[in-house]
Write a protein that holds these residues in place. Structure first.
Motif, PDB file in Angstrom:
ATOM      1  N   VAL A 168     -74.782  -2.879 -42.415  1.00 19.07           N
ATOM      2  CA  VAL A 168     -73.371  -3.191 -41.516  1.00 19.07           C
ATOM      3  C   VAL A 168     -72.923  -4.305 -41.118  1.00 19.07           C
ATOM      4  O   VAL A 168     -74.330  -4.566 -40.393  1.00 19.07           O
ATOM      5  CB  VAL A 168     -73.447  -2.034 -41.393  1.00 19.07           C
ATOM      6  N   VAL A 169     -72.387  -5.254 -41.218  1.00 14.21           N
ATOM      7  CA  VAL A 169     -72.246  -6.586 -40.270  1.00 14.21           C
ATOM      8  C   VAL A 169     -71.375  -6.584 -38.889  1.00 14.21           C
ATOM      9  O   VAL A 169     -70.070  -5.972 -39.354  1.00 14.21           O
ATOM     10  CB  VAL A 169     -71.654  -7.726 -41.545  1.00 14.21           C
ATOM     11  N   VAL A 170     -71.429  -6.956 -38.233  1.00 18.83           N
ATOM     12  CA  VAL A 170     -70.705  -7.508 -37.163  1.00 18.83           C
ATOM     13  C   VAL A 170     -70.537  -8.537 -36.779  1.00 18.83           C
ATOM     14  O   VAL A 170     -71.258  -9.167 -37.028  1.00 18.83           O
ATOM     15  CB  VAL A 170     -71.795  -6.730 -35.656  1.00 18.83           C
ATOM     16  N   THR A 171     -69.319  -8.746 -37.032  1.00 14.59           N
ATOM     17  CA  THR A 171     -68.847 -10.582 -36.389  1.00 14.59           C
ATOM     18  C   THR A 171     -68.839 -11.151 -34.797  1.00 14.59           C
ATOM     19  O   THR A 171     -67.906  -9.465 -35.061  1.00 14.59           O
ATOM     20  CB  THR A 171     -67.920 -10.455 -37.593  1.00 14.59           C
ATOM     21  N   TYR A 172     -69.089 -11.892 -34.649  1.00 11.13           N
ATOM     22  CA  TYR A 172     -68.599 -12.592 -33.733  1.00 11.13           C
ATOM     23  C   TYR A 172     -67.770 -13.869 -33.759  1.00 11.13           C
ATOM     24  O   TYR A 172     -68.475 -14.239 -34.416  1.00 11.13           O
ATOM     25  CB  TYR A 172     -68.910 -12.165 -32.164  1.00 11.13           C
ATOM     26  N   CYS A 173     -66.832 -14.552 -32.849  1.00 16.19           N
ATOM     27  CA  CYS A 173     -66.516 -15.390 -32.811  1.00 16.19           C
ATOM     28  C   CYS A 173     -66.340 -16.129 -31.368  1.00 16.19           C
ATOM     29  O   CYS A 173     -66.803 -15.148 -30.240  1.00 16.19           O
ATOM     30  CB  CYS A 173     -65.326 -16.315 -33.487  1.00 16.19           C
TER      31      CYS A 173
ATOM     32  N   ARG B  29     -64.918  -8.629 -48.241  1.00 16.35           N
ATOM     33  CA  ARG B  29     -64.255  -8.926 -49.005  1.00 16.35           C
ATOM     34  C   ARG B  29     -65.447  -9.202 -50.913  1.00 16.35           C
ATOM     35  O   ARG B  29     -65.250  -8.664 -51.595  1.00 16.35           O
ATOM     36  CB  ARG B  29     -63.047 -10.348 -49.950  1.00 16.35           C
ATOM     37  N   LEU B  30     -66.478  -9.400 -49.249  1.00 19.89           N
ATOM     38  CA  LEU B  30     -67.434  -9.432 -50.814  1.00 19.89           C
ATOM     39  C   LEU B  30     -68.249  -7.779 -50.696  1.00 19.89           C
ATOM     40  O   LEU B  30     -69.730  -7.804 -51.261  1.00 19.89           O
ATOM     41  CB  LEU B  30     -68.368 -10.226 -49.947  1.00 19.89           C
ATOM     42  N   GLY B  31     -67.443  -6.648 -50.132  1.00 16.48           N
ATOM     43  CA  GLY B  31     -68.450  -5.662 -50.257  1.00 16.48           C
ATOM     44  C   GLY B  31     -69.382  -5.285 -49.697  1.00 16.48           C
ATOM     45  O   GLY B  31     -69.187  -3.832 -49.229  1.00 16.48           O
ATOM     46  N   TYR B  32     -69.394  -5.652 -47.982  1.00 12.89           N
ATOM     47  CA  TYR B  32     -69.795  -5.100 -47.289  1.00 12.89           C
ATOM     48  C   TYR B  32     -69.185  -3.959 -46.030  1.00 12.89           C
ATOM     49  O   TYR B  32     -68.054  -4.553 -46.162  1.00 12.89           O
ATOM     50  CB  TYR B  32     -69.970  -6.823 -45.431  1.00 12.89           C
ATOM     51  N   GLN B  33     -69.856  -3.280 -45.808  1.00 17.21           N
ATOM     52  CA  GLN B  33     -69.554  -2.837 -44.342  1.00 17.21           C
ATOM     53  C   GLN B  33     -69.148  -3.782 -43.229  1.00 17.21           C
ATOM     54  O   GLN B  33     -70.187  -4.443 -43.057  1.00 17.21           O
ATOM     55  CB  GLN B  33     -70.304  -1.329 -44.104  1.00 17.21           C
ATOM     56  N   VAL B  34     -68.132  -3.459 -42.335  1.00 18.58           N
ATOM     57  CA  VAL B  34     -67.617  -4.864 -41.160  1.00 18.58           C
ATOM     58  C   VAL B  34     -67.033  -4.098 -40.407  1.00 18.58           C
ATOM     59  O   VAL B  34     -66.609  -3.858 -40.043  1.00 18.58           O
ATOM     60  CB  VAL B  34     -67.327  -5.912 -41.659  1.00 18.58           C
ATOM     61  N   LYS B  35     -67.638  -4.734 -38.626  1.00 16.83           N
ATOM     62  CA  LYS B  35     -66.739  -4.231 -37.945  1.00 16.83           C
ATOM     63  C   LYS B  35     -66.491  -5.174 -37.179  1.00 16.83           C
ATOM     64  O   LYS B  35     -67.322  -6.501 -37.594  1.00 16.83           O
ATOM     65  CB  LYS B  35     -67.864  -3.800 -37.119  1.00 16.83           C
ATOM     66  N   GLU B  36     -65.700  -6.201 -36.197  1.00 15.34           N
ATOM     67  CA  GLU B  36     -65.443  -7.018 -35.619  1.00 15.34           C
ATOM     68  C   GLU B  36     -66.071  -6.712 -34.220  1.00 15.34           C
ATOM     69  O   GLU B  36     -65.301  -5.117 -33.807  1.00 15.34           O
ATOM     70  CB  GLU B  36     -64.227  -7.473 -35.569  1.00 15.34           C
ATOM     71  N   MET B  37     -66.907  -7.358 -33.553  1.00 15.53           N
ATOM     72  CA  MET B  37     -66.955  -7.327 -32.145  1.00 15.53           C
ATOM     73  C   MET B  37     -66.117  -8.235 -31.124  1.00 15.53           C
ATOM     74  O   MET B  37     -66.375  -8.940 -31.016  1.00 15.53           O
ATOM     75  CB  MET B  37     -68.793  -7.807 -31.489  1.00 15.53           C
TER      76      MET B  37
END
Length: 155
Positions: free
Chosen positions: A86-91, A108-116
């Protein structure tokens, strides 16, 4: 005298619709306090990705984060991050949609993802330690974003 409501000028959603909406938001977003708690607990299967530039990364980033600028996600993610993670992205922060763009690339690459939500700005404003090219950095908690004498807001 008639009072006009700015809040009620649009009828609130039905409770069932509101529940679905807010549950969906939680499926897409995590706040900095929750990310901090999971990183501190070393929760397995979770990777935090900083999608900013190299200059921004050197200025400061979350401890343990992976540096992967948005423009490089499509070509480098599979080499750096297992697909079952599970990926959590931040900027930078709430005024920047870089974490949203990064999350979209991961999805789009198929990862489960959340935004911080809040990004690096709120990580620092809540008093959490960051890392920089010069070493660890921290600031006192901003009393407008976090309790000054507690670890979390308790919400």
């Amino acid at each position: 005298m008639t009072v006009t409501s700015a809040v009620l000028s649009t009828v609130p959603a039905a409770p069932e619709q509101a529940a679905a909406h807010f549950a969906a938001r939680l499926a897409f977003e995590a706040d900095v306090s929750d990310v901090h708690a999971d990183l501190t607990a070393k929760v397995p299967g979770l990777v935090v990705v900083d999608s900013r530039s190299a200059e921004s990364w050197r200025q400061g980033h979350l401890p343990g984060a992976v540096h992967l600028p948005t423009a490089e996600i499509a070509t480098r993610a599979a080499k750096l991050i297992p697909s079952d993670t599970v990926v959590v992205t931040y900027c930078w922060g709430p005024g920047c949609n870089g974490a949203t763009r990064a999350a979209l690339e991961f999805a789009r690459l198929g990862y489960q993802v959340k935004e911080m939500i809040g990004g690096y700005e709120y990580w620092v404003r809540e008093g959490f330690t960051a890392e920089s090219a010069a070493g660890p950095i921290s600031r006192p908690a901003d009393d407008l974003t976090a309790p000054v004498h507690a670890v979390t807001c308790g919400c």
